[in-house]
Design an enzyme around this catalytic site. Structure first.
Site, short mmCIF file in Angstrom:
data_model
loop_
_atom_site.label_atom_id
_atom_site.label_comp_id
_atom_site.label_asym_id
_atom_site.label_seq_id
_atom_site.Cartn_x
_atom_site.Cartn_y
_atom_site.Cartn_z
CB CYS A 269 -0.94 0.00 1.20
SG CYS A 269 -1.94 1.50 1.33
CB CYS B 163 -3.29 2.57 -1.23
SG CYS B 163 -3.56 0.87 -0.78
CE LYS C 285 -5.02 3.20 -6.06
NZ LYS C 285 -5.97 2.12 -5.72
CE1 TYR D 61 -6.53 -2.29 -6.91
CE2 TYR D 61 -7.59 -4.43 -7.05
CZ TYR D 61 -6.61 -3.61 -6.51
OH TYR D 61 -5.73 -4.11 -5.60
CD GLU E 114 -7.31 1.95 -9.12
OE1 GLU E 114 -8.19 2.12 -8.26
OE2 GLU E 114 -6.19 1.45 -8.87
NE ARG F 146 -7.42 -14.47 -19.35
CZ ARG F 146 -6.55 -15.33 -19.88
NH1 ARG F 146 -6.98 -16.32 -20.65
NH2 ARG F 146 -5.26 -15.21 -19.65
NE ARG G 192 -15.60 -11.12 -17.31
CZ ARG G 192 -15.47 -12.33 -16.79
NH1 ARG G 192 -14.43 -12.61 -16.01
NH2 ARG G 192 -16.35 -13.26 -17.04
CG HIS H 287 -30.20 21.25 -4.49
ND1 HIS H 287 -30.21 20.36 -5.54
CD2 HIS H 287 -30.45 22.48 -5.01
CE1 HIS H 287 -30.47 21.01 -6.66
NE2 HIS H 287 -30.63 22.31 -6.37
CD GLU I 213 -29.51 17.17 -4.84
OE1 GLU I 213 -30.66 17.44 -4.41
OE2 GLU I 213 -28.78 18.02 -5.39
#
Length: 453
Positions: free
Chosen positions: A47, A52, A55, A181, A185, A202, A208, A442, A447
């Site tokens: 990470c 993480c 990235k 992911y 990314e 693939r 997926r 809003h 919302e």
């Protein structure tokens, strides 16, 4: 097996200095236990060093590039700009080194010893590192995972996500192989910063395991940015030519040339050559350590957490599991364990995906027709002034007469930040009525979740 008498004995040794191992070790030390962490690389694990954190920095850079592209719609002069990849890498790497130092300081502050090197278990109470032997009453295996590389000719000519963070300059022509992911990314980041990107998957989709609405939304976003998506493309070989790398796929086609090819086809556990068999620890056919809900392995005093278990390979999951494990072992919380249901996660595409709970298909498989699905699709206010009119999409999945929320799926600006609070609501058993009874903020995208009809 009879315990070996050693001078260096600990209450707990964490094998792996990533998020999970550090979390378990530090919580155990907080309970007054004598603890050590064994790590062969930089503290913080995947990470902090190649996951993480770096990235997200690259994602933020890509986001700035997108903002510049949208600036004209808000009255700013959209002058051409250049991006200094090398300067960003230098700053990013310095930040990571600072984090490594913070981790080391935190461990020292808790009197946790850091043992540098590769660990090999000799038995269920003994580990050897660089020729030195250490014993412990209990071990936690938290060695994480490593990127997979396909077994095809020329595969070593490509790099993995680890190699992505080593790139000194941005490659212009990039191939990414994978549909998860990491693949989507990195594809988005590279494209936003100026690379020509081809993505090879693939099957016929990306992400997926995610809800179908999220899959189609991400594909639309990738293609709208000019990323070439090659469906049903199975890599068969990679070759180096004078013009660059050429990827052969199983359908008989050659693709390229490329300056760089990145394998993003998945990750495999770091379970080899650490003596799991000698310690009596069972793994599944893929090498993941088998655990129960309490993180127990088949060895009575050895536990496993994080990516090595193959369960929800996310940093916060490993941290939560590690802390709960030490709470159970040393804090008197005998039933303390991590519930792996309703874990929120985000994919840092542009815009991001946020998801928690069941996909629509999973909900139908579990509850049959006893579900109700709400969907919202809209152009966010930010894009009302930009050329891009990419739509945000949201889905709520409910079940039962009270319409308990069992799935939330978000795609669009702010999805990464707004999901956390809604995940808390799901964890507390929120129903659709709870959402409806919450006053909307809003104008926001959030919302939409409390105004769906």
């Amino acid at each position: 097996m009879e315990r070996k008498e050693q001078m260096q004995n600990y209450d707990l040794i964490a094998i792996g200095g990533g998020s999970g191992g550090l979390a378990a070790a530090q919580r155990a030390a907080d309970y007054g236990k004598k603890v050590a962490v064994i790590e062969q690389g930089a503290l913080g694990g995947t990470c902090v060093n190649v996951g993480c954190v770096p990235k997200k920095i690259m994602w933020e850079a890509a986001g700035i590039a997108h903002s510049h592209a949208y600036a004209k719609g808000y009255g700013f002069a959209a002058e051409p700009v250049s991006h200094d990849w090398a300067a960003l890498k230098e700053s990013r790497d310095a930040y990571i080194r600072r984090l490594n130092g913070i981790y080391a300081s935190n461990l020292a502050g808790r009197n946790i010893e850091v043992i540098t090197g590769s660990a090999v278990l000799e038995d269920s109470h003994t580990v050897v590192v660089a020729g030195e032997t250490y014993t412990a009453d209990e071990f936690v295996i938290a060695t994480g995972g490593t990127p997979s590389i396909p077994n095809i000719p020329g595969a070593d000519l490509g790099i993995t996500s680890d190699g992505f963070f080593e790139l000194e300059q941005r490659p212009q022509r990039v191939a990414l192989v994978g549909s998860g992911y990491i693949a989507v990314e990195l594809a988005g980041m590279l494209r936003a910063l100026g690379s020509d990107v081809s993505l090879f998957v693939r099957y016929d989709s990306v992400l997926r395991s995610f809800d179908e609405l999220m899959q189609s939304s991400v594909i639309e976003a990738l293609e709208s940015e000019g990323i070439a998506l090659h469906r049903n493309s199975v890599p068969a070989g990679l070759a180096s030519t004078d013009a660059g790398l050429v990827l052969a796929t199983g359908n008989g086609q050659d693709h390229g040339p490329f300056d760089t090819l990145i394998w993003a086809i998945g990750r495999e556990p770091r379970s080899r050559d650490i003596g799991l068999e000698q310690a009596g620890i069972d793994c599944d056919s893929r090498g993941f350590v088998i655990t129960d809900k309490y993180q127990n392995t088949s060895a009575a005093n050895i536990y496993a957490i994080g990516d090595i278990t193959g369960c929800a390979a996310l940093t916060p999951v490993a941290i939560a599991a590690g802390r709960r494990l030490s709470d159970r072992l040393y804090g008197g919380m005998t039933d303390r364990h991590l519930n792996y249901d309703n874990i929120p996660s985000v994919v840092f595409t542009h815009p991001p995906v946020g998801t928690c709970g069941l996909t629509e298909q999973q909900a139908r498989d579990r509850f049959g027709d006893d579900i109700k699905v709400y969907v919202s699709e809209f152009v966010p206010l930010f894009n009302s002034m930009t050329v891009s009119k990419l739509k945000s999409r949201m889905k709520l999945i409910t079940t039962g007469s009270d319409e308990k929320v069992v799935g939330i799926h978000l795609f669009g600006l702010g999805s990464d930040e707004m999901l956390q609070g809604f995940a808390v609501a799901m964890q507390m058993g929120a129903t659709r009525q709870h959402f409806d009874d919450t006053v909307a903020i809003h104008p926001t995208s959030a919302e939409e979740l409390v105004t769906m009809k």
